[in-house]
Design a protein around this motif. Structure first.
Motif, mmCIF file in Angstrom:
data_model
loop_
_atom_site.group_PDB
_atom_site.id
_atom_site.type_symbol
_atom_site.label_atom_id
_atom_site.label_comp_id
_atom_site.label_asym_id
_atom_site.label_seq_id
_atom_site.Cartn_x
_atom_site.Cartn_y
_atom_site.Cartn_z
ATOM 1 N N SER A 37 -20.821 -10.456 6.098
ATOM 2 C CA SER A 37 -19.726 -9.520 6.377
ATOM 3 C C SER A 37 -18.592 -9.736 5.379
ATOM 4 C CB SER A 37 -19.184 -9.745 7.789
ATOM 5 O OG SER A 37 -18.493 -10.987 7.845
ATOM 6 N N SER A 38 -17.737 -8.737 5.265
ATOM 7 C CA SER A 38 -16.555 -8.872 4.395
ATOM 8 C C SER A 38 -15.602 -9.933 4.940
ATOM 9 C CB SER A 38 -15.813 -7.540 4.295
ATOM 10 O OG SER A 38 -16.546 -6.630 3.521
ATOM 11 N N LYS A 39 -15.515 -10.045 6.260
ATOM 12 C CA LYS A 39 -14.609 -11.053 6.841
ATOM 13 C C LYS A 39 -15.076 -12.458 6.467
ATOM 14 C CE LYS A 39 -14.792 -9.315 11.143
ATOM 15 N NZ LYS A 39 -15.448 -8.008 10.914
ATOM 16 N N LEU A 62 -5.100 -0.877 9.542
ATOM 17 C CA LEU A 62 -6.209 -1.805 9.303
ATOM 18 C C LEU A 62 -6.798 -2.213 10.652
ATOM 19 C CD1 LEU A 62 -7.204 -3.371 6.677
ATOM 20 C CD2 LEU A 62 -5.952 -5.323 7.571
ATOM 21 N N PRO A 63 -8.140 -2.333 10.750
ATOM 22 C CA PRO A 63 -8.719 -2.775 12.025
ATOM 23 C C PRO A 63 -8.216 -4.174 12.394
ATOM 24 C CG PRO A 63 -10.437 -1.966 10.541
ATOM 25 C CD PRO A 63 -9.178 -2.041 9.737
ATOM 26 N N VAL A 66 -9.679 -7.700 10.926
ATOM 27 C CA VAL A 66 -9.733 -8.038 9.490
ATOM 28 C C VAL A 66 -8.848 -9.238 9.149
ATOM 29 C CG1 VAL A 66 -9.401 -7.130 7.146
ATOM 30 C CG2 VAL A 66 -10.310 -5.643 8.921
ATOM 31 N N VAL A 107 -6.435 -1.190 0.251
ATOM 32 C CA VAL A 107 -7.698 -0.744 0.876
ATOM 33 C C VAL A 107 -8.139 0.597 0.275
ATOM 34 C CG1 VAL A 107 -8.805 -0.021 3.036
ATOM 35 C CG2 VAL A 107 -7.207 -1.935 3.054
ATOM 36 N N ASP A 134 -9.726 -4.546 -1.127
ATOM 37 C CA ASP A 134 -10.586 -4.397 0.058
ATOM 38 C C ASP A 134 -11.329 -3.069 -0.056
ATOM 39 O OD1 ASP A 134 -11.668 -3.718 2.534
ATOM 40 O OD2 ASP A 134 -10.092 -4.735 3.654
ATOM 41 N N ALA A 136 -14.177 -2.440 1.766
ATOM 42 C CA ALA A 136 -15.159 -2.518 2.855
ATOM 43 C C ALA A 136 -15.895 -1.185 3.045
ATOM 44 C CB ALA A 136 -14.474 -2.937 4.148
ATOM 45 N N HIS A 137 -15.208 -0.070 2.769
ATOM 46 C CA HIS A 137 -15.806 1.240 3.082
ATOM 47 C C HIS A 137 -16.563 1.877 1.919
ATOM 48 C CE1 HIS A 137 -12.202 1.811 6.057
ATOM 49 N NE2 HIS A 137 -12.976 0.793 6.361
ATOM 50 N N SER A 158 -18.368 -3.955 2.257
ATOM 51 C CA SER A 158 -19.325 -4.124 3.366
ATOM 52 C C SER A 158 -20.531 -3.227 3.114
ATOM 53 C CB SER A 158 -18.684 -3.739 4.692
ATOM 54 O OG SER A 158 -17.532 -4.512 4.909
ATOM 55 N N TRP A 160 -23.239 -3.192 5.118
ATOM 56 C CA TRP A 160 -23.825 -2.751 6.400
ATOM 57 C C TRP A 160 -23.204 -1.442 6.871
ATOM 58 C CZ3 TRP A 160 -20.840 -1.913 10.657
ATOM 59 C CH2 TRP A 160 -19.575 -2.517 10.680
ATOM 60 N N LYS A 161 -22.053 -1.030 6.289
ATOM 61 C CA LYS A 161 -21.444 0.238 6.704
ATOM 62 C C LYS A 161 -22.144 1.431 6.046
ATOM 63 C CE LYS A 161 -16.788 -1.649 7.293
ATOM 64 N NZ LYS A 161 -16.651 -1.603 8.743
ATOM 65 N N TRP A 324 -9.992 6.174 14.192
ATOM 66 C CA TRP A 324 -10.083 4.937 13.395
ATOM 67 C C TRP A 324 -8.697 4.512 12.966
ATOM 68 C CZ3 TRP A 324 -8.838 2.719 8.770
ATOM 69 C CH2 TRP A 324 -9.535 1.564 8.424
HETATM 70 C C1 LIG Z 1 -10.648 -1.879 5.750
HETATM 71 C C2 LIG Z 1 -11.590 -2.919 6.258
HETATM 72 N N1 LIG Z 1 -11.600 -4.127 5.666
HETATM 73 C C3 LIG Z 1 -12.447 -5.104 6.059
HETATM 74 C C4 LIG Z 1 -13.318 -4.898 7.102
HETATM 75 C C5 LIG Z 1 -14.243 -6.006 7.535
HETATM 76 O O1 LIG Z 1 -15.564 -5.706 7.196
HETATM 77 P P1 LIG Z 1 -16.766 -6.502 7.879
HETATM 78 O O2 LIG Z 1 -16.996 -5.861 9.203
HETATM 79 O O3 LIG Z 1 -17.905 -6.369 6.924
HETATM 80 O O4 LIG Z 1 -16.320 -7.913 8.032
HETATM 81 C C6 LIG Z 1 -13.328 -3.667 7.754
HETATM 82 C C7 LIG Z 1 -14.241 -3.450 8.896
HETATM 83 O O5 LIG Z 1 -14.258 -2.451 9.544
HETATM 84 C C8 LIG Z 1 -12.452 -2.652 7.320
HETATM 85 O O6 LIG Z 1 -12.427 -1.441 7.918
#
Ligand SMILES: Cc1ncc(COP(=O)(O)O)c(C=O)c1O
Length: 369
Positions: A37-39, A62-63, A66, A107, A134, A136-137, A158, A160-161, A324
Motif C-alpha cells: 500500500s502507499s501508506k 485527504l482520507p 493517510v 496530491v 502523492d 495514490a490515484h 497505489s 490496487w486502485k 470522497w
Molecule cells: C490521496 C491518497 N493518498 C494516499 C492514500 C493511501 O493509499 P493506500 O490505500 O494504497 O495506502 C490514499 C488512499 O485512498 C489516498 O486517497
C-alpha cells in the motif's frame, strides 16, 4: 450493471502482453520499490525526510487514514486549506510553514496533476522542505512526459486502485540524497510465494462476479454484511492491515497488465461520462479537460444534490458511487477547512474502470435524461 471496480476474471492471463505495467513504471522512474500500500511505502520513506517532532504538511482534502504513518513515526501532521479547484490555499499553506516543517505533500487527485503545483513547490523550496508527490490515484498518468508520482523528492502510487489485485503500491525515491538515507524495510520485498490472502482474494473476486449477475442475491448479501457491521474500519485498523509487502498474485498481474489498454479504456469511459452529463446543470465535472497522458482513477463530479444524484445513478444500474473522502476529525471540526468539508460532501466518484464498456455509460446518460 456498472460495477465500482474492475474484475479479476475479465482478465485473460494467457493473452500476450506487449509491455507489462511493472516495466512501464521502471522505464519512467529512477528508483522504485513495490509495497502492499502507499501508506506502507510512506511509513518506510518518511524517516529519510523527517526526524521525530518535525512537521509534515498535508492537504485538508485527504482520507483520514493517510496520516497514520506520520503519526506512528512521532511526526506532527499539519493540514493546509485548499481552494475549490483543489489547489492549495497558498496563504494558508505559507502560514503553516516554519523551520520545523520537513515536507509538503501534494496530491494528484483522481489521477489528474495537482492544480497549483508550481506555486506550492516555490514555497517548499523557499522554506527548504521536501516535496512528497502523492499519486495514490494516478499510477499510470503521465503529464508532459513525466510520470506522476516522480515529481517529488519522493512519491507514491497505489496500484490496487487501478487493477483487480489483493494489494499493491509503488514508492519512488527520485532524489539522490534521500535515496542514500533511505533504508527499505522487509515491506519493500514482494512475497516469494502465493499465500492465503491471494487465494482468499481469488475466491472473493469469483463470488462477487457470480453474485453481481444476480441483483437480488447481491442485495441480500449486502444486507447481511451490513447487519454484521461490515462497514469501513477505523483509520488505525486500516493502516495496520495495509502494512504488507506486495503479494505474489499482485506481482504476477502487474507484470502482465497492459498500461496502454487500461489507460485508453479509462479515458474513453471518462469521455462517455462527460457526454452523459453534458446537459445536467446540477452536476459538474471537477476536471472538464482530459489532457493527453492522463489515466483517470474515476470521474469525479460535484453534485448540487449528491444523495439525489446517487439515487438516480442507482436507478440506472450504476454501482460503487460514493462521496470522497472520509475526512480526519481535525479537519471536520475546524472552520478553516470549510472548502474541504464542502467538497467531501458534494463530490461523487463515478467508475471509469477498464472493464466498463463506454456504451454502458452512454446508456446511463439516456437513462438519466
Ligand atoms: C490521496 C491518497 N493518498 C494516499 C492514500 C493511501 O493509499 P493506500 O490505500 O494504497 O495506502 C490514499 C488512499 O485512498 C489516498 O486517497
Amino acid at each position: 450493471m456498472i460495477s465500482g471496480s474492475p474484475s479479476l476474471f475479465t482478465w485473460s492471463l494467457s493473452e500476450p502482453r506487449p509491455v507489462g505495467l511493472t516495466s512501464f513504471l521502471r522505464q519512467r522512474a529512477d528508483a522504485l520499490w513495490f509495497y502492499g500500500s502507499s501508506k506502507a511505502a510512506l511509513r518506510d520513506v518518511l524517516p529519510a525526510l523527517a526526524a521525530p517532532g518535525e512537521t509534515i504538511l498535508v492537504p485538508s482534502y485527504l482520507p483520514d487514514a493517510v496520516v497514520e504513518p506520520v503519526e506512528e513515526l512521532g511526526l506532527e501532521t499539519r493540514y493546509y486549506a485548499i481552494e475549490p479547484d483543489l489547489s492549495p490555499d497558498l496563504a494558508d499553506l505559507e502560514r503553516r510553514l516554519d523551520d520545523r516543517t520537513a515536507a509538503v505533500v501534494s496530491v494528484n487527485y483522481f489521477g489528474f496533476p495537482q492544480p497549483g503545483l508550481e506555486a506550492t513547490l516555490d514555497l517548499a523550496e523557499e522554506y527548504d522542505c521536501y516535496h512528497v508527490d502523492d499519486n495514490a490515484h494516478g499510477a499510470l498518468s503521465v503529464d508532459d512526459g513525466t510520470l506522476l508520482g516522480t515529481r517529488g523528492h519522493v512519491g507514491v502510487a497505489s496500484l490496487w486502485k487501478l487493477l483487480p489485485i489483493p494489494n499493491g503500491a509503488v514508492l519512488y525515491v527520485s532524489d539522490e540524497a534521500v535515496r542514500r538515507r533511505f533504508t527499505p524495510s522487509p515491506l519493500a520485498t514482494p512475497r516469494a510465494g502465493f499465500d492465503t490472502e491471494d487465494y482468499r482474494f481469488v475466491m472473493k473476486s469469483l463470488a462477487v462476479d457470480v453474485l453481481s449477475t444476480h441483483t437480488a442475491v447481491k442485495q441480500s448479501i449486502g444486507a447481511l454484511v451490513s447487519r454484521r457491521g461490515g462497514g469501513v474500519a477505523d483509520p488505525r485498523t486500516r493502516y495496520e492491515a495495509s502494512k504488507e509487502p506486495l503479494s505474489k498474485l499482485s506481482e504476477r498481474i502487474l507484470e502482465d497488465a497492459d498500461p496502454a489498454v487500461i489507460r485508453s479504456a479509462r479515458r474513453e469511459n471518462y469521455r462517455a461520462w462527460r457526454r452523459a452529463l453534458r446537459d445536467r446543470s446540477d452536476v459538474d465535472l471537477l476536471f472538464p479537460d482530459l489532457a493527453d497522458g492522463i489515466c483517470p482513477q474515476v470521474c469525479p463530479v460535484r453534485a448540487t444534490r449528491p444523495a439525489r444524484f446517487r439515487r438516480e445513478l442507482e436507478r440506472c444500474d450504476v454501482g460503487g458511487v460514493h462521496t470522497w473522502p472520509r475526512l480526519a476529525p481535525a479537519v471536520l471540526t475546524d472552520s478553516t477547512y470549510e472548502t474541504a468539508r464542502t467538497l467531501s460532501e458534494s463530490v461523487l466518484t463515478l467508475p471509469v474502470h477498464q472493464h466498463i464498456d463506454a456504451a454502458q455509460i452512454d446508456a446511463v446518460g439516456r437513462c438519466l435524461r
